[in-house]
Design an enzyme around this catalytic site. Sequence first.
Site, PDB file in Angstrom:
ATOM      1  CG  HIS A  14      48.936  36.451  36.862  1.00  0.00           C
ATOM      2  ND1 HIS A  14      49.879  35.492  37.156  1.00  0.00           N
ATOM      3  CD2 HIS A  14      49.607  37.639  36.803  1.00  0.00           C
ATOM      4  CE1 HIS A  14      51.060  36.080  37.278  1.00  0.00           C
ATOM      5  NE2 HIS A  14      50.917  37.366  37.081  1.00  0.00           N
TER       6      HIS A  14
ATOM      7  CG  ASP B  10      48.769  41.509  34.719  1.00  0.00           C
ATOM      8  OD1 ASP B  10      49.320  42.396  35.397  1.00  0.00           O
ATOM      9  OD2 ASP B  10      49.382  40.521  34.280  1.00  0.00           O
TER      10      ASP B  10
HETATM   11 ZN   LIG Z   1      52.485  38.712  37.071  1.00  0.00          ZN
END
Ligand SMILES: [Zn+2]
Length: 385
Positions: free
Chosen positions: A217, A276
């Site tokens: 990320h 995520d």
């Molecule tokens: Zn993370």
Amino acid sequence: MTGKRKITGARIFDGIDWHDGCALLIEAGHVKGIVASGASGDAETIDARGLLLVPGFIDLQVNGGGGALLNEEPTLDGIRQICAAHAKFGTTALLPTLITDTREIRTKSIEAGVAARAAAVPGFLGLHLEGPHLSVARKGAHDPALIRPMEDADLTEMLACVNALGSLMVTVAPENTTKEQVRALADAGIVVSLGHTDVGFETACAYAKAGARTVTHLFNAMSGLGHREPGVVGAALATGTLHAGIIADGFHVDPASMGIALRGKRGPAQIFLVTDAMSPIGTDMTSFFLNGREILRKDGRLTLADGTLAGADIDMLSSVRFVHEKLGLPMEEAIRMASAYPADVMGIASHKGRLLPGTDADFVLLTPELGMKSTWIGGERVFAA
Ligand SMILES: [Zn+2]
């Protein structure tokens, strides 16, 4: 699985180009080819007039979905639930992702992953172990009490399970992982991702040389791009061999920063989409627990009590729409970020991520406005809107 199928009438994107007036031919779960629409033969014909047919999405960071969180349900059923939940949003292959947890939960997750591979759970690609060998300074929503250095036993456990899992990604921080450990993981075919780390540019580049392939990320939980210290963000953008996952929900990264990163990324490695996602995806849950801490869902965000973002409340199709509509990326590039590029990261481009002769028949039928119609894995329809 043996059936021959022909999907006709759709605009087909094979991951490289669009094909109009053609049909997708499927045989025994694989793409036979993209052929002129007229040719018939003995294949079962599926009419997809007016739709888009694009490669199935591949999500390399998925903590949960459909009410299940891998940390809380490290079981075959938990994995089934997560894969089924994300199939509703076009994901045909994913890595259930374990957030930093105890050794027991990690071992159970690995066992569940091995069982999922053996059972050929549709959509299961392998595992992503995010932590526990991270940096406390960049812990994000990871429990600092569970963050620790990588020991020989950890390395041995990961090296031992990769073949039975099919694919394995591990997110590590140089603060708690040596270059030699990264090299050993990479040599075994494990995809090493740098994340939750506060190291500088030089160290991140040295770890890329040691075998790290991607970063976790981009922008979130890592040292930022400064004018004298380019940080992990700078290393990810400047290093042609480092891929980078990014969360495209508009909360984790400002769209302006996303655009700068996309324009500044040195290839051939690319920026790819990850969700995520946590357990609430595909449900109306308003809260859930991670390592005994409550996470609240509100207005498109998931946060701990102190406001720290704890995973994302977004699915892959919405992520594709976000980069297409909000960032103005061409539709085909937005789709590649969710299919071809993650396949490249995992080294599975020969059978997933694009619709070429011999690849798995994993695809999605969408409306021209990127609305969901149906999801197909191995030539079988697993979801219809
Ligand atoms: Zn993370």
